[in-house]
Design a protein around this motif. Sequence first.
Motif, mmCIF file in Angstrom:
data_model
loop_
_atom_site.group_PDB
_atom_site.id
_atom_site.type_symbol
_atom_site.label_atom_id
_atom_site.label_comp_id
_atom_site.label_asym_id
_atom_site.label_seq_id
_atom_site.Cartn_x
_atom_site.Cartn_y
_atom_site.Cartn_z
ATOM 1 N N ILE A 128 13.061 -31.627 -40.586
ATOM 2 C CA ILE A 128 13.966 -30.779 -41.371
ATOM 3 C C ILE A 128 14.219 -29.456 -40.650
ATOM 4 C CG2 ILE A 128 14.219 -29.473 -43.507
ATOM 5 C CD1 ILE A 128 14.698 -32.493 -43.777
ATOM 6 N N ILE A 129 13.164 -28.844 -40.138
ATOM 7 C CA ILE A 129 13.328 -27.593 -39.389
ATOM 8 C C ILE A 129 14.198 -27.827 -38.157
ATOM 9 C CG2 ILE A 129 12.110 -25.831 -38.038
ATOM 10 C CD1 ILE A 129 9.739 -26.218 -39.972
ATOM 11 N N VAL A 132 17.927 -28.302 -39.243
ATOM 12 C CA VAL A 132 18.571 -27.046 -39.642
ATOM 13 C C VAL A 132 18.906 -26.196 -38.420
ATOM 14 C CG1 VAL A 132 18.214 -24.853 -40.848
ATOM 15 C CG2 VAL A 132 17.535 -27.000 -41.937
ATOM 16 N N GLN A 136 22.574 -24.237 -35.588
ATOM 17 C CA GLN A 136 22.639 -22.807 -35.295
ATOM 18 C C GLN A 136 22.871 -22.629 -33.787
ATOM 19 O OE1 GLN A 136 22.507 -21.241 -38.263
ATOM 20 N NE2 GLN A 136 21.994 -23.250 -39.116
ATOM 21 N N ASP A 148 27.558 -32.168 -36.881
ATOM 22 C CA ASP A 148 27.238 -32.949 -38.083
ATOM 23 C C ASP A 148 27.989 -34.270 -38.141
ATOM 24 O OD1 ASP A 148 29.772 -32.073 -38.629
ATOM 25 O OD2 ASP A 148 29.241 -30.875 -40.383
ATOM 26 N N ALA A 163 26.700 -30.810 -43.381
ATOM 27 C CA ALA A 163 25.478 -30.152 -42.921
ATOM 28 C C ALA A 163 24.237 -30.715 -43.615
ATOM 29 C CB ALA A 163 25.581 -28.639 -43.149
ATOM 30 N N VAL A 164 24.318 -30.873 -44.930
ATOM 31 C CA VAL A 164 23.167 -31.395 -45.679
ATOM 32 C C VAL A 164 22.884 -32.839 -45.273
ATOM 33 C CG1 VAL A 164 22.285 -31.983 -47.975
ATOM 34 C CG2 VAL A 164 23.555 -29.851 -47.629
ATOM 35 N N VAL A 167 21.145 -32.985 -41.836
ATOM 36 C CA VAL A 167 19.708 -32.666 -41.853
ATOM 37 C C VAL A 167 18.912 -33.856 -42.372
ATOM 38 C CG1 VAL A 167 17.946 -31.178 -42.876
ATOM 39 C CG2 VAL A 167 20.104 -30.190 -42.076
#
Length: 361
Positions: A128-129, A132, A136, A148, A163-164, A167
């Motif tokens: 997850i990290i 995310v 960036q 994405d 984006a969601v 991830v």
Amino acid sequence: MIQILIAGVISLAVSILLTPVLIKVFSRQGFGQEIRVEGPQSHQAKRGTPSMGGVAILAALWLGYLGAHLLGFFQEGSGPSASGMLVLGLATALGIVGFLDDFIKIRKQRNLGLNKTAKSVGQFAAAIIFGVLLLQFRNGAGLTPASDNLSYARDINVISLTAVGFVFFCWLVVAAWSNAVNFTDGLDGLAAGSAAMVMGAYVLITFWQYRNACSMVSAENTAGCYQVRDPLDLAIVAVSAGGACLGFLWWNASPAKIFMGDTGSLALGGLVAGLSITTKTELLMVVIGSLFVAEIVSVVVQIAFFQTTGKRVFRMAPFHHHFELGGWAETTVIIRFWLLTAISCALGLTLFYGEFIAQGG
């Protein structure tokens, strides 16, 4: 190009020289591998072989990568990139999860370390990290380490994950590849040798992406160019990983003097996942890493079929043990599976180049 060569030499040297030191230290501390009782009986002779050799792979990976950048310090744009550091960070985080798993196995002298929940939580947090952060760190050209969109040999623009969704997709990819490589690590040198070939394929893919990056070609010749943020740095990561695997394989080949343990297999799985996402080749990686895919699929099929019918498809899963229990010598299984990996890598590279030609490159 010189940085790629430097990274490979350093990582190979560190791995091949550090591993025997770890063998001595771990043997002295009694850090020996426990063996599954239900596995092939020939494996019982391996009980007590030092484990956690993945520490050498991670050390060689980092030193190869950083050494290449240190020696290329005075070259413009030669510093570590966001993409490279994120992939290395993912591999290291998963390596730490694997190290804890290995350490518990050794301390409690059993074949089970972290329970499934704890290991899954560690993989989930790392993924997850990673996912995310991939969206960036936009560079001057507006590129982030990943997009994405789902990708094959480049982004499939008609399939946006949002984006969601991206991830969540990262978590699936990281969990799948880390567990797949972990399942493959059941025979001497099988995972290390196979991973070295996969990393070698990705050295070629990332260097080709660098030479044909949209930022590197003229405005009149953009057909087939690649929108990958840091392809050259990812090539350094891949060659560092490949060198680390080859150096470790010197000591891990049958009969193994040390095992990589979950420390190494989860870290290598993280590298496979990370490289596939940052190079925008998630679907192509399924072809290149098809041995790992087959190993995890054999486990899923075995469990699903047994729970449904009470019968087994394979004598034992992962399916490399199926062939052992069928009478194949361990070295025969290893060499033939290496050959399958080499064929898969060659096929994957052919598909990658074919897509480039189809795009007008």
